[in-house]
Design a protein around this motif. Structure first.
Motif, PDB file in Angstrom:
ATOM      1  N   ALA A  39      -3.406  25.779  14.928  1.00 53.14           N
ATOM      2  CA  ALA A  39      -2.415  24.724  15.137  1.00 53.14           C
ATOM      3  C   ALA A  39      -1.515  24.566  13.915  1.00 53.14           C
ATOM      4  CB  ALA A  39      -3.116  23.400  15.441  1.00 53.14           C
ATOM      5  N   LYS A  40      -0.298  24.100  14.141  1.00 51.39           N
ATOM      6  CA  LYS A  40       0.653  23.876  13.047  1.00 51.39           C
ATOM      7  C   LYS A  40       0.294  22.643  12.240  1.00 51.39           C
ATOM      8  CE  LYS A  40       4.588  26.190  15.240  1.00 51.39           C
ATOM      9  NZ  LYS A  40       6.004  26.035  15.692  1.00 51.39           N
ATOM     10  N   ASP A  41      -0.279  21.656  12.902  1.00 53.62           N
ATOM     11  CA  ASP A  41      -0.659  20.421  12.223  1.00 53.62           C
ATOM     12  C   ASP A  41      -1.868  20.664  11.311  1.00 53.62           C
ATOM     13  OD1 ASP A  41      -0.455  17.311  12.155  1.00 53.62           O
ATOM     14  OD2 ASP A  41      -2.582  17.727  12.512  1.00 53.62           O
ATOM     15  N   ALA A  42      -1.778  20.223  10.074  1.00 51.55           N
ATOM     16  CA  ALA A  42      -2.830  20.483   9.090  1.00 51.55           C
ATOM     17  C   ALA A  42      -4.167  19.859   9.482  1.00 51.55           C
ATOM     18  CB  ALA A  42      -2.395  19.966   7.721  1.00 51.55           C
ATOM     19  N   LYS A  43      -4.134  18.638  10.011  1.00 48.36           N
ATOM     20  CA  LYS A  43      -5.371  17.967  10.403  1.00 48.36           C
ATOM     21  C   LYS A  43      -6.049  18.697  11.562  1.00 48.36           C
ATOM     22  CE  LYS A  43      -4.175  13.304   8.825  1.00 48.36           C
ATOM     23  NZ  LYS A  43      -3.987  11.887   9.220  1.00 48.36           N
ATOM     24  N   GLU A  44      -5.233  19.191  12.488  1.00 48.65           N
ATOM     25  CA  GLU A  44      -5.800  19.935  13.612  1.00 48.65           C
ATOM     26  C   GLU A  44      -6.411  21.255  13.146  1.00 48.65           C
ATOM     27  OE1 GLU A  44      -2.923  20.466  16.688  1.00 48.65           O
ATOM     28  OE2 GLU A  44      -2.831  18.328  17.204  1.00 48.65           O
ATOM     29  N   ARG A  45      -5.750  21.908  12.186  1.00 49.39           N
ATOM     30  CA  ARG A  45      -6.306  23.150  11.649  1.00 49.39           C
ATOM     31  C   ARG A  45      -7.649  22.889  10.974  1.00 49.39           C
ATOM     32  NH1 ARG A  45      -1.234  23.975   9.711  1.00 49.39           N
ATOM     33  NH2 ARG A  45      -1.870  23.697   7.525  1.00 49.39           N
ATOM     34  N   MET A  46      -7.713  21.805  10.198  1.00 45.80           N
ATOM     35  CA  MET A  46      -8.953  21.466   9.527  1.00 45.80           C
ATOM     36  C   MET A  46     -10.056  21.185  10.542  1.00 45.80           C
ATOM     37  SD  MET A  46     -10.220  21.122   6.449  1.00 45.80           S
ATOM     38  CE  MET A  46     -11.800  21.775   6.966  1.00 45.80           C
ATOM     39  N   ALA A  47      -9.719  20.454  11.580  1.00 47.46           N
ATOM     40  CA  ALA A  47     -10.697  20.161  12.634  1.00 47.46           C
ATOM     41  C   ALA A  47     -11.145  21.448  13.324  1.00 47.46           C
ATOM     42  CB  ALA A  47     -10.085  19.190  13.650  1.00 47.46           C
ATOM     43  N   GLY A  48     -10.204  22.364  13.531  1.00 46.73           N
ATOM     44  CA  GLY A  48     -10.530  23.635  14.168  1.00 46.73           C
ATOM     45  C   GLY A  48     -11.457  24.475  13.316  1.00 46.73           C
ATOM     46  N   VAL A  49     -11.208  24.504  12.006  1.00 41.34           N
ATOM     47  CA  VAL A  49     -12.057  25.277  11.094  1.00 41.34           C
ATOM     48  C   VAL A  49     -13.466  24.701  11.056  1.00 41.34           C
ATOM     49  CG1 VAL A  49     -12.434  25.829   8.666  1.00 41.34           C
ATOM     50  CG2 VAL A  49     -10.179  26.147   9.659  1.00 41.34           C
ATOM     51  N   GLU A  50     -13.562  23.390  10.988  1.00 35.64           N
ATOM     52  CA  GLU A  50     -14.881  22.744  10.972  1.00 35.64           C
ATOM     53  C   GLU A  50     -15.644  23.028  12.255  1.00 35.64           C
ATOM     54  OE1 GLU A  50     -14.024  18.650  10.301  1.00 35.64           O
ATOM     55  OE2 GLU A  50     -13.781  18.881   8.122  1.00 35.64           O
ATOM     56  N   ARG A  51     -14.938  22.962  13.361  1.00 35.72           N
ATOM     57  CA  ARG A  51     -15.590  23.234  14.661  1.00 35.72           C
ATOM     58  C   ARG A  51     -16.015  24.695  14.746  1.00 35.72           C
ATOM     59  NH1 ARG A  51     -12.962  21.863  20.623  1.00 35.72           N
ATOM     60  NH2 ARG A  51     -14.696  22.668  21.866  1.00 35.72           N
ATOM     61  N   LEU A  52     -15.163  25.588  14.256  1.00 36.21           N
ATOM     62  CA  LEU A  52     -15.468  27.013  14.282  1.00 36.21           C
ATOM     63  C   LEU A  52     -16.725  27.314  13.481  1.00 36.21           C
ATOM     64  CD1 LEU A  52     -14.502  29.849  15.141  1.00 36.21           C
ATOM     65  CD2 LEU A  52     -13.141  29.917  13.048  1.00 36.21           C
ATOM     66  N   HIS A  53     -16.810  26.702  12.300  1.00 35.57           N
ATOM     67  CA  HIS A  53     -17.981  26.909  11.458  1.00 35.57           C
ATOM     68  C   HIS A  53     -19.246  26.421  12.146  1.00 35.57           C
ATOM     69  CE1 HIS A  53     -20.256  25.950   7.489  1.00 35.57           C
ATOM     70  NE2 HIS A  53     -20.575  27.132   7.940  1.00 35.57           N
TER      71      HIS A  53
ATOM     72  N   SER B  93      -9.134  26.905   3.604  1.00 35.26           N
ATOM     73  CA  SER B  93      -9.525  28.221   3.077  1.00 35.26           C
ATOM     74  C   SER B  93     -11.039  28.315   2.927  1.00 35.26           C
ATOM     75  CB  SER B  93      -8.856  28.477   1.729  1.00 35.26           C
ATOM     76  OG  SER B  93      -7.456  28.508   1.855  1.00 35.26           O
ATOM     77  N   GLN B  94     -11.620  27.267   2.375  1.00 32.23           N
ATOM     78  CA  GLN B  94     -13.072  27.237   2.211  1.00 32.23           C
ATOM     79  C   GLN B  94     -13.771  27.323   3.566  1.00 32.23           C
ATOM     80  OE1 GLN B  94     -14.509  23.550   0.586  1.00 32.23           O
ATOM     81  NE2 GLN B  94     -16.651  24.203   0.567  1.00 32.23           N
ATOM     82  N   GLY B  95     -13.282  26.555   4.528  1.00 37.01           N
ATOM     83  CA  GLY B  95     -13.872  26.565   5.862  1.00 37.01           C
ATOM     84  C   GLY B  95     -13.766  27.920   6.534  1.00 37.01           C
TER      85      GLY B  95
END
Length: 240
Positions: A10-24, A58-60
């Motif tokens: 996603a383009k939105d930073a918060k959505e990307r962060m949520a996506g990375v956390e969910r992916l992990h 990046s960490q996620g």
């Protein structure tokens, strides 16, 4: 996993962060093997995320790759040419959590493939990197590698000896310090190779410790601490 990947793009930073956390979380909880196409989608997405302005993203991404490695089988090997230099670059990240995640992922790649191959490939970019932090962190990573794999991976010695000796003359004091630590650990391991598998205690009873276990204690005398990690990889990961 596909939904998490879509959210991570996603383009939105918060959505990307949520996506990375969910992916992990999805990959951590998974017990099934990943297909070739799933690995390709994951790697392509994470390579983009490694360049994200948010260090947490990046960490996620590195943590997700680390979790996926054990489920990817040989499929990860197809992406080493793109993955390894990208991860090496993160060894020089401005944020410590990203650097630690990069080191951890490199060690995981060595566990699931070949320590020598990963050290050689990563070293091609790391030993002479323009970033002193990359050189330092890779030297510390190699220190971990020596403790974990040197007794069972003989070609590893040849892969690290020459570049490590060259780093002794590095202009950066942090790099030289990391290099000296690496050489000291290598020397300790070499001496302990001659220890017999069984060691008798003062009361004459065999302790049952083998040379490998003694080696772990010698390199990390705080192993008995309550804070000690259960994984041998963690034992060496943040040493020095």
């Amino acid at each position: 996993m596909e939904e998490a990947l879509e959210l991570a793009r996603a383009k939105d930073a918060k959505e990307r962060m949520a996506g990375v956390e969910r992916l992990h979380k999805v990959l951590e909880a998974s017990r099934r093997s990943l297909s070739s196409s799933e690995v390709t989608s994951l790697v392509d997405c994470c390579l983009d995320l490694l360049k994200d302005n948010s260090f947490k993203v990046s960490q996620g991404a590195l943590q997700a790759l680390d979790s996926a490695a054990v489920h990817a089988g040989d499929h990860f090997k197809l992406h080493f040419n793109a993955l390894v230099p990208a991860v090496v670059d993160r060894l020089g990240d401005a944020k410590q959590p990203v650097r630690d995640a990069a080191r951890r992922f490199l060690l995981t790649l060595m566990e699931v493939s070949s320590p020598t191959i990963i050290v050689e490939r990563a070293g091609f970019f790391a030993w002479t990197s323009k970033s002193w932090r990359v050189r330092e962190k890779f030297a510390r990573t190699v220190t971990s590698v020596i403790g974990l794999f040197s007794s069972t991976e003989l070609p590893l010695q040849r892969a690290i000896l020459s570049p490590i000796l060259q780093l002794l003359n590095d202009l950066n004091p942090a790099v030289r310090e990391a290099t000296i630590l690496c050489i000291e650990v290598k020397a300790i391991n070499a001496r302990l190779e001659g220890i017999q598998p069984k060691v008798c205690s003062s009361n004459g009873i065999s302790s049952g410790y083998n040379a490998r276990e003694i080696k772990l204690v010698a390199v990390n005398p705080k192993k008995s601490s309550p804070k000690h990690k259960s994984s041998s990889k963690e034992t060496f990961l943040f040493g020095g």
